[in-house]
Enzyme design. Structure first.
Site, short mmCIF file in Angstrom:
data_model
loop_
_atom_site.label_atom_id
_atom_site.label_comp_id
_atom_site.label_asym_id
_atom_site.label_seq_id
_atom_site.Cartn_x
_atom_site.Cartn_y
_atom_site.Cartn_z
N ASP A 44 -7.56 35.62 -11.31
CA ASP A 44 -7.44 34.48 -12.21
C ASP A 44 -8.81 33.82 -12.39
O ASP A 44 -9.42 33.39 -11.41
CB ASP A 44 -6.45 33.49 -11.58
CG ASP A 44 -5.89 32.52 -12.60
OD1 ASP A 44 -6.50 32.36 -13.67
OD2 ASP A 44 -4.85 31.92 -12.31
N ASP A 45 -9.30 33.79 -13.62
CA ASP A 45 -10.56 33.09 -13.92
C ASP A 45 -11.79 33.72 -13.26
O ASP A 45 -12.76 33.03 -12.93
CB ASP A 45 -10.49 31.61 -13.46
CG ASP A 45 -9.68 30.75 -14.42
OD1 ASP A 45 -9.14 31.28 -15.39
OD2 ASP A 45 -9.60 29.53 -14.17
N CYS A 53 -5.08 31.78 -19.87
CA CYS A 53 -4.16 32.46 -18.98
C CYS A 53 -2.83 32.90 -19.59
O CYS A 53 -2.49 34.08 -19.57
CB CYS A 53 -3.92 31.51 -17.83
SG CYS A 53 -2.74 32.10 -16.72
N HIS A 106 3.53 31.85 -14.90
CA HIS A 106 2.92 31.12 -16.01
C HIS A 106 3.40 31.55 -17.41
O HIS A 106 2.65 31.45 -18.39
CB HIS A 106 1.38 31.24 -15.94
CG HIS A 106 0.70 30.05 -16.54
ND1 HIS A 106 -0.66 29.96 -16.72
CD2 HIS A 106 1.22 28.90 -17.03
CE1 HIS A 106 -0.96 28.81 -17.28
NE2 HIS A 106 0.15 28.14 -17.47
N HIS A 116 -8.93 30.81 -9.43
CA HIS A 116 -8.64 29.58 -10.18
C HIS A 116 -8.79 28.40 -9.23
O HIS A 116 -8.69 28.56 -8.02
CB HIS A 116 -7.21 29.65 -10.71
CG HIS A 116 -6.92 28.75 -11.87
ND1 HIS A 116 -6.91 27.39 -11.76
CD2 HIS A 116 -6.62 29.03 -13.16
CE1 HIS A 116 -6.60 26.85 -12.95
NE2 HIS A 116 -6.44 27.84 -13.82
N ASP A 128 -7.80 37.63 -15.95
CA ASP A 128 -6.98 37.18 -17.08
C ASP A 128 -7.85 36.63 -18.21
O ASP A 128 -7.41 36.59 -19.36
CB ASP A 128 -5.92 36.15 -16.64
CG ASP A 128 -6.52 34.85 -16.12
OD1 ASP A 128 -7.71 34.84 -15.72
OD2 ASP A 128 -5.81 33.83 -16.11
N ASN A 129 -9.05 36.19 -17.86
CA ASN A 129 -10.00 35.69 -18.87
C ASN A 129 -11.34 35.52 -18.18
O ASN A 129 -11.47 35.76 -16.97
CB ASN A 129 -9.52 34.36 -19.49
CG ASN A 129 -8.99 33.35 -18.49
OD1 ASN A 129 -7.81 33.03 -18.48
ND2 ASN A 129 -9.86 32.86 -17.62
N LYS A 178 -14.57 30.81 -20.03
CA LYS A 178 -13.12 30.67 -20.21
C LYS A 178 -12.82 29.66 -21.32
O LYS A 178 -13.50 28.65 -21.44
CB LYS A 178 -12.51 30.17 -18.90
CG LYS A 178 -11.03 29.88 -19.00
CD LYS A 178 -10.48 29.25 -17.73
CE LYS A 178 -8.99 28.97 -17.91
NZ LYS A 178 -8.37 28.39 -16.72
#
Ligand SMILES: *[C@@H]1O[C@H](CO)[C@@H](O)[C@H](O)[C@H]1NC(C)=O
Ligand SMILES: *[C@@H]1O[C@H](CO)[C@@H](O)[C@H](O)[C@H]1NC(C)=O
Ligand SMILES: *[C@@H]1O[C@H](CO)[C@@H](O)[C@H](O)[C@H]1NC(C)=O
Ligand SMILES: *[C@@H]1O[C@H](CO)[C@@H](O)[C@H](O)[C@H]1NC(C)=O
Ligand SMILES: *[C@@H]1O[C@H](CO)[C@@H](O)[C@H](O)[C@H]1NC(C)=O
Length: 510
Positions: A34-35, A73, A129, A223, A286-287, A308
Site C-alpha cells: 500500500d502506497d 487505493c 477498501h 500506508h 496499489d499506487n 500518489k
C-alpha cells in the site's frame, strides 16, 4: 469388482493422477503493498532501505517496467480484482472512507469468484477498501472463503482502529479488524504487517494441497495509520534505521523493512510446503508513494514526477513483478505496457481458464507477452478522467490534464533520501524553451524518452494532443457515473460498541 482386478501400480497411478489433476492448476498469490514508492525497492535502485526478499523475487522473476496502477487505493484494488477500469466501475472519484455507504457494484464478478469456480481455496488477508456498509459488500461475500484483516482504508498498526478519515468526525474512532464476520478484538498491540504476514504463512502451511490455493494478501504497509500520528513500526525495526536522521523517513524505512521480512517468510513457507514450484506470485503496489509528509508519509518516487493521488508517473507507474517457476523468461525485465486490470485476464490465462465473453474488461491477457516476450495487446492506458483532471498514455506518449494545487514537482529532492539517482529511470534533458505544463491546457510528454515528464511537447504535436484528448473524453463519456455517497453518521463506532461495522444491514455485527 473392477478395481480388484487392476494391478496395484495402476491403482496407485490413478490415485496419483486424480491428486495431481486437482493440484495441477497453479497456486496464485497476489501481494499488494500500500502506497509503496517507486524508488524505495532495491530492484528499482533504491539503496537506502534494504528490501532483499522483495528484490530476490523480483530479480528472479519478471520486473514490470511499464506497469501502471490507478493513482489511489479503492480504484486500483477494484480494477485488480475485476479486470475492469475504475471509470467503468464508478470508482473514479476518491476512495471509500468507512462511513460512506457505497462500494464496488454487486453486479461485478471478482477474481476469487472466478477462481472458486475453478476449484480454488480462496483466502484474503489484509485491507479490503471496496465497501462495507452492508455485509454483502465485504470479502467473505465476494468470493473469499476466509478473510483476516480490515474493511476500511487504513488502521492504526497496533490498535487496529480507524479514525474515520476526512469524511467522519474526530470522535469516530473504532476498531476495524475482522476474522471473517467476527470482530477480532484480541490483537491490540500486535503489529499489523506481522499479523498479516504470519496469517499468510499459516494459510500456506495449513492448505490442503488437493486443491489449488489463492491468496490475496493486501498488506497495510507502507500506508500511514491514523492521521496526524506519525508512521509506526516496532521498536527493533526503528532501531535498525537509526542512521536515517529524518524521523518520518526512518519510520517509513522501518515499516518497509517489516514488509520485506514478511515476504521472506512467505517465500520460505511456499518452499517448505512444496507449493513454491507451482505458484504464481504477483507483487504490486496499489499506487505511487506519498511523499514529503503527504498522508504523514515519506516515500520516494524520485526521479518520477508527482506522487500518489496525481496522474503524474509518480502516482501511477508502479513497482511490480511476477515471480514463478512456471515463467519461461525469469530474470528479465518486461518493457511492455501493462495496467493493473490486466492481472485478472492474465491469471485466468495462466491457469488455463476462459473468461466470460459478456463482460467488457479493460484488462487484457498479458500471459503470452510475459511468457514469450511477444508484443503486448495493450496500446493505451487511460489513467483517470474526473473533475477536469486526467491522463491517457498511448504508445510512447502521455497526455495529461493537470494539475492539483500541489504535488506537481519532483520529490523528495534531497530532503530525506541521500541519493538522487535511480539507475532504472533515465530522465533525459530539460528543454527550457518549451512551455511549462499548467492547468490551462492539456500537456503532452514523450514518456519513453522523457519518463520524468520534464518537457511539455503539446505545442509541437497539436494533432496528436487533440486525438488523445478525444480518446480520453470518449472513455469518460462512456464511464459509469461515480458511485460516491455522502458520509453517514449512523456508521460511527460510538453507536456500535466502538467498532466499525456493516451498519446499514438490518442486524449489523455488534
Ligand atoms: C473463516 O472462514 C473459514 C472458511 O469457512 C474457516 O476455515 C475459518 O476457520 C474461519 N475463521 C474464523 C476465525 O472463524
Ligand atoms: C489497546 O491497548 C492500549 C494500551 O494497552 C489501550 O490504551 C487501548 O485502549 C487499547 N485499544 C483498544 C481498541 O482496545
Ligand atoms: C518471520 O518468521 C520468523 C520465524 O517464524 C518470525 O520470528 C518473525 O517474526 C517473522 N517476521 C515477520 C516480520 O513477521
Ligand atoms: C527544444 O524545444 C524547441 C521548441 O520549443 C525545439 O525547437 C528544440 O529543438 C528543442 N531542443 C531540443 C534539444 O530538443
Ligand atoms: C453493473 O452495473 C452498472 C450500472 O449500474 C454498469 O455500469 C456496469 O457496467 C455493470 N457491470 C457489469 C459487469 O455489467
Amino acid at each position: 469388482m473392477m478395481s480388484k482386478s487392476l494391478p496395484v501400480v495402476i491403482l496407485l497411478a490413478m490415485i496419483h493422477i486424480s491428486v495431481t489433476n486437482a493440484a495441477t492448476k497453479p497456486n496464485v498469490i497476489v501481494v499488494v503493498a500500500d502506497d509503496l514508492g517507486y524508488t524505495d525497492v532495491g530492484f528499482h535502485g533504491g539503496d537506502q532501505i534494504p528490501t532483499p526478499n522483495i528484490d530476490w523475487l523480483a530479480k528472479n522473476g519478471i520486473i514490470l517496467d511499464r506497469y501502471y496502477t490507478a493513482k489511489i487505493c479503492t480504484p486500483s484494488r477494484a480494477s485488480l480484482l475485476t479486470g475492469r477500469h475504475p471509470m467503468q466501475l464508478g470508482l473514479q472519484s476518491s476512495v471509500i472512507f468507512p462511513s460512506l455507504p457505497y462500494g464496488l457494484g454487486l453486479n461485478e464478478t471478482l477474481l476469487p469468484q472466478y477462481l472458486k469456480k475453478s476449484g480454488y481455496s480462496t483466502h484474503m488477508v489484509g485491507k479490503w477498501h471496496l465497501g462495507m456498509f452492508t455485509r454483502n459488500y465485504t470479502p467473505t461475500y465476494r468470493g473469499f472463503d476466509s478473510h483476516f484483516g480490515f474493511w476500511s482504508d487504513k488502521t492504526d498498526y497496533f490498535s487496529h482502529e480507524n479514525s474515520g478519515s476526512v469524511a467522519a468526525s474526530s470522535n469516530a474512532i473504532g476498531l476495524d479488524l475482522w476474522e471473517n464476520m467476527t470482530v477480532a478484538s484480541q490483537y491490540n498491540g500486535s503489529y499489523g504487517t506481522e499479523l498479516f504476514g504470519k496469517r499468510a504463512v499459516d494459510l500456506i502451511l495449513k492448505h490442503d494441497q488437493s486443491k489449488p490455493f489463492f491468496l490475496y494478501l493486501a498488506h497495510q504497509a507502507v500506508h500511514n495509520g491514523i492521521s496526524p500520528q506519525p508512521l509506526k513500526a516496532p521498536q527493533e525495526y526503528l532501531d535498525k534505521f537509526s542512521f536515517i536522521t529524518h524521523d518520518g523517513r526512518r519510520r517509513y524505512a522501518a515499516m518497509l523493512s517489516v514488509l520485506d521480512d514478511t515476504i521472506g517468510n512467505l517465500t520460505s513457507a511456499l518452499i517448505s510446503s512444496g507449493m513454491y514450484e507451482n505458484t504464481l506470485l504477483i507483487f504490486t503496489t496499489d499506487n505511487g508513494g506519498p511523499v514529503d509528509g503527504f498522508s504523514m508519509n515519506y516515500a520516494s518516487n524520485w526521479p518520477l514526477r508527482g506522487c500518489k493521488a496525481t496522474n503524474w508517473e509518480g502516482g501511477v507507474r508502479g513497482a511490480a513483478f511476477i515471480h514463478s517457476r512456471l515463467l519461461k523468461n525469469p530474470r528479465t525485465t518486461s518493457h511492455h505496457l501493462m495496467h493493473i486490470s490486466d492481472w485478472l485476464p492474465t491469471i485466468m490465462s495462466a491457469i488455463g481458464e476462459k473468461l466470460p465473453t459478456d463482460i467488457d474488461y479493460y484488462g487484457v491477457d498479458q500471459w503470452p507477452t510475459l511468457q514469450y516476450d511477444v508484443a503486448s495487446p495493450r496500446k493505451e492506458v487511460i489513467h483517470n478522467y474526473y473533475g477536469g483532471l486526467g491522463a491517457i498514455q498511448y504508445g510512447d506518449y502521455k497526455l495529461i490534464k493537470c494539475c492539483m494545487t500541489s504535488m506537481n514537482g519532483w520529490y523528495p529532492e534531497q530532503k530525506y533520501v541521500p541519493t538522487n539517482q535511480n539507475p532504472y529511470i533515465s530522465c533525459g534533458e530539460r528543454n527550457s524553451s518549451l512551455p511549462a505544463c499548467t492547468k490551462d491546457k492539456p500537456c503532452l510528454f514523450d514518456i519513453q524518452s522523457d519518463p520524468c515528464e520534464y518537457n511539455n511537447i503539446a505545442s509541437l504535436k497539436p494533432e496528436l494532443s487533440k486525438w488523445l484528448l478525444e480518446k480520453l473524453e470518449a472513455f469518460a463519456d462512456a464511464a459509469q457515473p461515480p458511485r460516491n455517497k455522502p458520509s453517514d453518521p449512523a456508521a460511527f463506532p460510538s453507536l456500535h460498541n466502538n467498532h466499525w461495522t456493516d451498519w446499514l444491514d438490518p442486524e449489523p455485527v455488534e
